[in-house]
Motif scaffolding. Structure first.
Motif, PDB file in Angstrom:
ATOM      1  N   TYR A 161      35.107  74.232 130.541  1.00  0.00           N
ATOM      2  CA  TYR A 161      34.864  75.302 131.514  1.00  0.00           C
ATOM      3  C   TYR A 161      34.971  74.699 132.916  1.00  0.00           C
ATOM      4  CZ  TYR A 161      32.324  78.772 134.252  1.00  0.00           C
ATOM      5  OH  TYR A 161      31.957  79.683 135.200  1.00  0.00           O
TER       6      TYR A 161
ATOM      7  N   ASP B 123      21.777  75.837 126.191  1.00  0.00           N
ATOM      8  CA  ASP B 123      23.066  76.443 126.513  1.00  0.00           C
ATOM      9  C   ASP B 123      23.107  77.863 125.949  1.00  0.00           C
ATOM     10  OD1 ASP B 123      25.740  77.083 126.880  1.00  0.00           O
ATOM     11  OD2 ASP B 123      26.485  75.128 126.214  1.00  0.00           O
TER      12      ASP B 123
ATOM     13  N   SER C  34      25.772  79.915 127.029  1.00  0.00           N
ATOM     14  CA  SER C  34      27.104  80.350 127.445  1.00  0.00           C
ATOM     15  C   SER C  34      27.769  81.106 126.299  1.00  0.00           C
ATOM     16  CB  SER C  34      27.949  79.142 127.844  1.00  0.00           C
ATOM     17  OG  SER C  34      28.114  78.273 126.735  1.00  0.00           O
TER      18      SER C  34
ATOM     19  N   GLY D 172      24.089  79.036 131.696  1.00  0.00           N
ATOM     20  CA  GLY D 172      25.499  79.346 131.463  1.00  0.00           C
ATOM     21  C   GLY D 172      26.170  79.241 132.819  1.00  0.00           C
ATOM     22  N   SER D 173      26.766  80.336 133.312  1.00  0.00           N
ATOM     23  CA  SER D 173      27.260  80.343 134.690  1.00  0.00           C
ATOM     24  C   SER D 173      26.098  80.400 135.674  1.00  0.00           C
ATOM     25  CB  SER D 173      28.174  81.550 134.912  1.00  0.00           C
ATOM     26  OG  SER D 173      29.288  81.483 134.065  1.00  0.00           O
TER      27      SER D 173
ATOM     28  N   GLY E 216      29.940  80.932 131.546  1.00  0.00           N
ATOM     29  CA  GLY E 216      30.448  79.579 131.386  1.00  0.00           C
ATOM     30  C   GLY E 216      29.357  78.547 131.196  1.00  0.00           C
ATOM     31  N   THR E 217      29.729  77.264 131.286  1.00  0.00           N
ATOM     32  CA  THR E 217      28.783  76.183 130.994  1.00  0.00           C
ATOM     33  C   THR E 217      28.560  75.360 132.253  1.00  0.00           C
ATOM     34  OG1 THR E 217      29.760  76.117 128.787  1.00  0.00           O
ATOM     35  CG2 THR E 217      28.268  74.331 129.362  1.00  0.00           C
TER      36      THR E 217
ATOM     37  N   THR F 165      23.712  71.715 124.133  1.00  0.00           N
ATOM     38  CA  THR F 165      24.948  72.293 124.659  1.00  0.00           C
ATOM     39  C   THR F 165      26.109  71.994 123.738  1.00  0.00           C
ATOM     40  OG1 THR F 165      26.474  72.337 126.552  1.00  0.00           O
ATOM     41  CG2 THR F 165      25.405  70.236 126.062  1.00  0.00           C
TER      42      THR F 165
END
Length: 781
Positions: free
Chosen positions: A153, A287, A289, A332-333, A366-367, A393
């Motif tokens: 990502y 995580d 995401s 995440g994002s 996203g990550t 993650t």
């Protein structure tokens, strides 16, 4: 939509890479690997072919060579910028050239470029590397041949320095045009018990009657749907040892490759202490995401990553000791924190956290792990409660070195325990953040269960601190040992500790010995492990120990092109070029200078396709000019679905079939097993209440349990807790690693609550052994 947004589709072009063949030699716990990439240009124009592939972060790549028309061309390891310029100059002059380099953003991604490959020509490119093999809890040495490289990502769209160009074609498994083969030879003086794998293997062929050597190969037809794992079981793996390797005779003494190198492996016999630490601040960074919707493996009915994470967090919350502090972050994002600051572990805070875990979804885009990490480190420390950070993650990030540097710069105030989830998790990220902070790392792939690995790390974090660790050498006059590995700062019970050093000075001519000692303090007691070894170095043409020593040094100081301090960069560059072990600042370059005629005509550029398992995160800023992350997914053999901003629910094996499934997610996770139902009912202090929910799990009516109550003046919760512990030993013994800590809390609670009116005889379990209850309690379900 594809045309307007530039969605990638497979280009129907011949692929120059035809096969990958791997020869593996494992001696004791070190693997020597030779991987050959076979290329052939079937087109009518000259080609430049680029292949991006994964490699374990611990691999010390030290050799790269090309075989062209029967002639071997050995590449030189040079400063990366110089190597790249020489490669481009060679291409402009029509020369064949070959370049091998690490990705600028991660140590576990490599790029191989073949330039000016003439029509009809064939070339074999061989790279060699060595690595230590990690030791699993069950005594297996684990070798992983990475076959899965998940797209990373991207945060900012800065791709010009990275091999992970998002335009590289990603194809379904069945369309992948190249093959993989592997042959492994294994040897150990202790004897080989068995070899297991997550992939089909040939029958193990023992090469000696005493089973000290064996050979096995990967069955034909590997689909690149998983990394290839070998689990090797020796008869004895916990033997400490010291190996001394002679340097290169052509090199001058007083140099890394000219002096002898020594590898020391300790297995400290740290006594087990049932009295776990009850203080600590435990922060869980999870995580969430979109990729966490993917299944844990490619088996039917496989649990999704987020579901496994939910179940694991429940177990962790139930296993924490009373009196500690805790918090949970989702990232995440963006990121969310359960509490504004870590809270004391009580029944109320545990219940609140468990209820929020049940609502977790893989819906945060996203990550991006750096921002929540910085937020955690900004929080003030809690006096008397050292920070223990648990990071979960699938590891698909591009700012790997920034994350590692952030963890390293805060290593004096915490330990980080990291977990890579699913195939293709970044070994560079997961291993490095644990190593620089004195924690441990684990990978959960295939049919592995996340829970036992995570609970084992929690047990490590609860161990009393090992302090005042020091290494001492007793060597003949004039000989000294210079440590190349970082000084050990933490030791965990049952784990191996490997250290590398360089021996300098005049080595004794006659037979002589040296001694190395590891000293440490545990709960006020001083311990020392000593090893005596021969100072007569043994030759090794591959200089395996020297390469591993150089890799250990490079890992300590190399934080990528942009994050490494100038002085450390100078040291890394020097050791890398001297040892031949690649780093962020070096690359292998080979040019076929004997080509009689320059290659004619402009060359076509071809990127070797990679397989796509479930999904890929790409940067929308490049594809669509948008700031929202873009996700495209692909069922195996189906066409890609374009998504923007959120995860699709159509034809995506990484997501639920429809939105209604979301409300049932937790029921599927926790309601699926009686063990998890029982754990869900446990209170923060370790006890259970005697109620209808408990009796349904035990399989006995509430009336019968009340009638069987052995001491009417003892609180019913004590009786309920005894019955729950009995059930764990009777019905959950195969998963004991997962409930050991919460059972320990339960037994302590029984002792505390029973007080002046203890349960009679065998109904009151001891701290040492509660299994006696399994044969003495009436009415168990």
């Amino acid at each position: 939509m594809e045309g307007s947004c530039g969605l990638i589709t497979l280009q129907k072009k011949p692929v120059a890479l035809k096969s990958i063949s791997v020869t593996l030699s494992i001696h004791e716990f070190v693997a020597c690997v030779s991987a050959t990439l076979n290329y052939e240009n079937e087109e009518k124009v000259p080609l430049e072919a680029s292949f991006v592939f994964p490699m374990d972060e611990d691999s010390a790549v030290y050799s790269f060579e090309a075989l062209v028309d029967g002639k071997k061309i050995v590449a030189e390891l040079q400063d990366k910028m110089e190597a790249q310029h020489k490669y481009e100059d060679a291409l402009s002059q029509g020369q064949e050239a070959y370049l091998l380099e690490e990705d600028s953003d991660s140590r576990d991604v490599f790029c191989c470029n073949v330039g000016n490959l003439q029509p009809g020509s064939k070339v074999e490119l061989t790279l060699r590397y060595v690595q230590e093999l990690p030791l699993d809890a069950d005594g297996a040495l684990r070798y992983v041949l990475p076959a899965i490289l998940n797209p990373r990502y991207h945060l900012s769209g800065r791709l010009e320095d990275s091999c992970l160009d998002i335009k590289a074609p990603l194809v379904p498994l069945e369309e992948l045009p190249y093959t993989l083969s592997m042959v492994a030879t294994i040897s150990s003086q202790h004897g080989i018990q068995r070899v297991h794998s997550n992939c089909p293997l040939s029958a193990v062929e023992f090469l000696a009657d005493d089973k000290t050597s064996a050979q096995v190969s990967l069955a034909e037809g590997h689909k690149f749907d998983r990394d290839v794992e070998l689990l090797i079981y020796y008869r004895e793996v916990h033997s400490p040892r010291v190996s001394v390797e002679r340097g290169m005779l052509e090199k001058k003494p007083d140099s890394l490759m000219g002096d002898p190198s020594v590898m020391v492996s300790f297995y400290p016999d740290i006594p087990e202490d049932e009295a776990s630490v009850t203080c600590g601040e435990f922060v869980f960074l999870m995580d969430c995401s979109g990729s966490m919707q993917c299944p844990m493996n490619n088996q039917n009915q496989s649990q999704s990553r987020i579901e496994a994470a939910q179940e694991t967090l429940i177990l962790l919350l139930k296993s924490l000791p009373i009196g500690c502090y805790f918090n949970i972050y989702q990232f995440g994002s963006s990121y969310k924190e359960f509490f504004l600051e870590s809270v004391k572990y009580t029944q109320q805070t545990m219940e609140e956290a468990v209820n929020r875990v049940k609502l977790m979804r893989a819906d945060l885009g996203g990550t991006e792990i750096l921002a929540p990490l910085q937020n955690i480190y900004r929080k003030p420390s809690i006096p008397g409660h050292p920070l223990q950070l648990f990071v979960f993650t699938d590891g698909e990030v591009t700012d790997t070195f920034s994350v590692i540097k952030e963890v390293q710069s805060n290593s004096n105030k915490h330990r980080c325990f990291s977990f890579g989830i699913g195939e293709g998790a970044s070994t560079s990220l997961i291993k490095s953040i644990a190593r620089v902070s004195g924690g441990t790392s684990e990978f959960i792939t295939g049919k592995d269960r996340m829970q036992p690995k995570v609970l084992r790390s929690l047990k490590h974090s609860l161990q009393p601190a090992v302090e005042d660790i020091s290494l001492s050498w007793n060597l003949p006059p004039g000989v000294s040992a210079n440590l190349l590995s970082p000084e050990p700062t933490v030791i965990f019970r049952g784990q191996r500790l490997i250290l590398y050093a360089r021996l300098t000075g005049k080595m004794p001519a006659a037979e002589a010995t040296g001694e190395v000692g590891l000293k440490y303090t545990l709960q006020g007691k001083r311990f020392e492990d000593k090893l005596t070894f021969s100072l007569q170095p043994k030759p090794d043409a591959d200089l395996t120990i020297h390469r591993l020593a150089a890799k250990s040094f490079i890992q300590t100081k190399d934080l990528g092109l942009t994050q490494t301090p100038a002085m450390d960069k100078k040291d890394v560059l020097k050791i890398s070029i001297e040892s031949g072990v690649i780093s962020s600042f070096t690359a292998f370059i080979a040019i076929n200078k004997e080509l009689k005629q320059p290659v004619q005509g402009p060359q076509a550029y071809r990127q070797i396709p990679r397989p796509v398992l479930y999904k890929a995160f790409v940067n929308s800023r490049i594809l669509c000019g948008s700031s929202a992350p873009v996700l495209y997914t692909q069922s195996l053999g189906n066409t890609c679905s374009y998504l923007s901003g959120s995860v699709s629910m159509m034809g995506n094996p990484c997501s639920s079939n429809n939105s209604r499934t979301k409300s049932k997610s937790y029921h599927k996770v926790i309601g699926g097993t009686k063990l998890m139902q029982l754990i869900d009912l446990q209170k923060a202090n370790g006890s259970w209440d005697l109620n209808e929910d408990l009796t349904k799990i035990l399989g006995v009516s509430l009336e019968d349990l009340l009638a069987a109550h052995p001491a009417q003046d003892v609180d019913l919760s004590v009786w309920a807790t005894v019955l729950a512990v009995v059930w764990l030993h009777t019905h959950g013994k195969d998963q004991k690693m997962e409930w050991e800590l919460l059972e320990r809390k339960a037994v302590a609670c029984i002792h505390t609550q029973a007080g002046k009116n203890p349960l009679p005889g065998p109904f009151l379990p001891s701290q040492e052994d509660s299994s006696q209850l399994c044969t003495s309690s009436p009415g168990r379900g």
